[in-house]
Design a protein around this motif. Structure first.
Motif, PDB file in Angstrom:
ATOM      1  N   ASN A  70      -1.340   9.258   3.956  1.00 19.13           N
ATOM      2  CA  ASN A  70      -1.886   8.166   4.758  1.00 19.13           C
ATOM      3  C   ASN A  70      -2.828   8.682   5.835  1.00 19.13           C
ATOM      4  O   ASN A  70      -3.896   8.108   6.089  1.00 19.13           O
ATOM      5  N   ASP A  94       3.278  10.182   4.664  1.00 17.23           N
ATOM      6  CA  ASP A  94       2.564  10.218   5.943  1.00 17.23           C
ATOM      7  C   ASP A  94       1.335  11.127   5.895  1.00 17.23           C
ATOM      8  O   ASP A  94       0.258  10.725   6.370  1.00 17.23           O
ATOM      9  N   LYS A 129       0.826  -1.207   0.000  1.00 18.84           N
ATOM     10  CA  LYS A 129       0.000   0.000   0.000  1.00 18.84           C
ATOM     11  C   LYS A 129       0.858   1.254   0.000  1.00 18.84           C
ATOM     12  O   LYS A 129       0.652   2.161  -0.827  1.00 18.84           O
ATOM     13  N   ASP A 130       1.812   1.315   0.896  1.00 18.46           N
ATOM     14  CA  ASP A 130       2.606   2.536   1.032  1.00 18.46           C
ATOM     15  C   ASP A 130       3.505   2.781  -0.179  1.00 18.46           C
ATOM     16  O   ASP A 130       3.640   3.915  -0.638  1.00 18.46           O
TER      17      ASP A 130
END
Length: 260
Positions: A228, A225, A117-118
């Motif tokens: 997310n 970040d 995902k990241d």
């Protein structure tokens, strides 16, 4: 006649990763890490001004060439030496190779810095940032390609995509082996050279494209970040999302899929 300008191009692009390399293998590895690694660590989303030096120099060169007679003449000299070389379509595939290697290595069990995902968020973000930049510059600078067909030469989209992937591969695997980064940047450099031999771009186009690709990937890690936090809350840990971008040389787009 060919060797001098071509060697200048190769040297200039290779300097992004090999500026301090030594003959000894251990020295080579450490020097390459020192050249490519940045403090703070880009792959952890940490920002540092030193991270801007290499892409900034590359992009700056490209813009300087737009208004520099000497750099313009260098572009034309290289083109004159390369225009009779055999053309190839390999660059239509190599531009994706470094980024594809990130997913291939993970598929074969060689784990990188981030989960699926990241790393997909990073790649998609870098892809969107770079394409927005490239498309905007192509439409505003109106630089004619060496072959004279269209006025959208600056910067090179293929080179941008290749160096974006090379930096992506480096950031994900620099702690596993420096050679992954070396391989990625070698393929990216070869892609830029092929854009020259195919008479599709000037040297300044590929140098600027390299800088844009590298910077786009760095920016994507800095934004990971915040993205997310924006898209995924602690209550949505079981959700998975994927954005798959594509670029065929003329068109760009993407597909977004979310599973609940």
């Amino acid at each position: 006649m060919l060797l001098k300008p071509l060697s200048c191009v190769l040297t200039f692009l290779a300097a992004t990763m090999l500026m301090n390399a030594q003959v000894n293998e251990n020295d080579f590895i450490q020097a390459t890490k020192d050249t490519l690694a940045t403090h703070p660590d880009t792959s952890k989303g940490e920002f540092g001004y030193k991270q801007l030096i290499i892409p900034g120099v590359l992009i700056g060169y490209g813009f300087a060439a737009l208004n520099s007679k000497s750099l313009d003449n260098f572009d034309k000299d290289v083109r004159e030496d390369l225009k009779h070389n055999t053309h190839t379509d390999i660059d239509q595939f190599t531009l994706y190779a470094p980024a594809a290697a990130v997913y291939a290595l993970n598929a074969f069990g060689v784990k990188g810095k981030h989960n699926f995902k990241d790393r997909t968020i990073v790649y998609a973000t870098a892809f969107l940032l770079s394409n927005l930049t490239v498309k905007t510059l192509k439409s505003t600078t109106d630089v004619t390609r060496p072959n004279g067909l269209v006025d959208n030469s600056f910067p090179s989209g293929h080179t941008t995509a290749a160096f974006l992937g090379a930096e992506f591969l480096w950031q994900e695997y620099k702690d596993v082996s420096v050679w992954y980064g070396v391989a990625g940047y070698t393929v990216a450099t070869a892609t830029g050279i092929m854009r020259l031999t195919n008479d599709r771009h000037w040297v300044s186009d590929i140098v600027a494209g390299a800088g844009i690709g590298i910077l786009s990937t760095k920016a994507a890690y800095w934004l990971l970040d915040p993205i997310n936090n924006l898209l995924f809350s602690s209550k949505e840990e079981k959700k998975t999302a994927m954005l798959l971008p594509f670029y065929n040389g003329n068109q760009a787009g993407g597909n977004f899929v979310m599973r609940f």
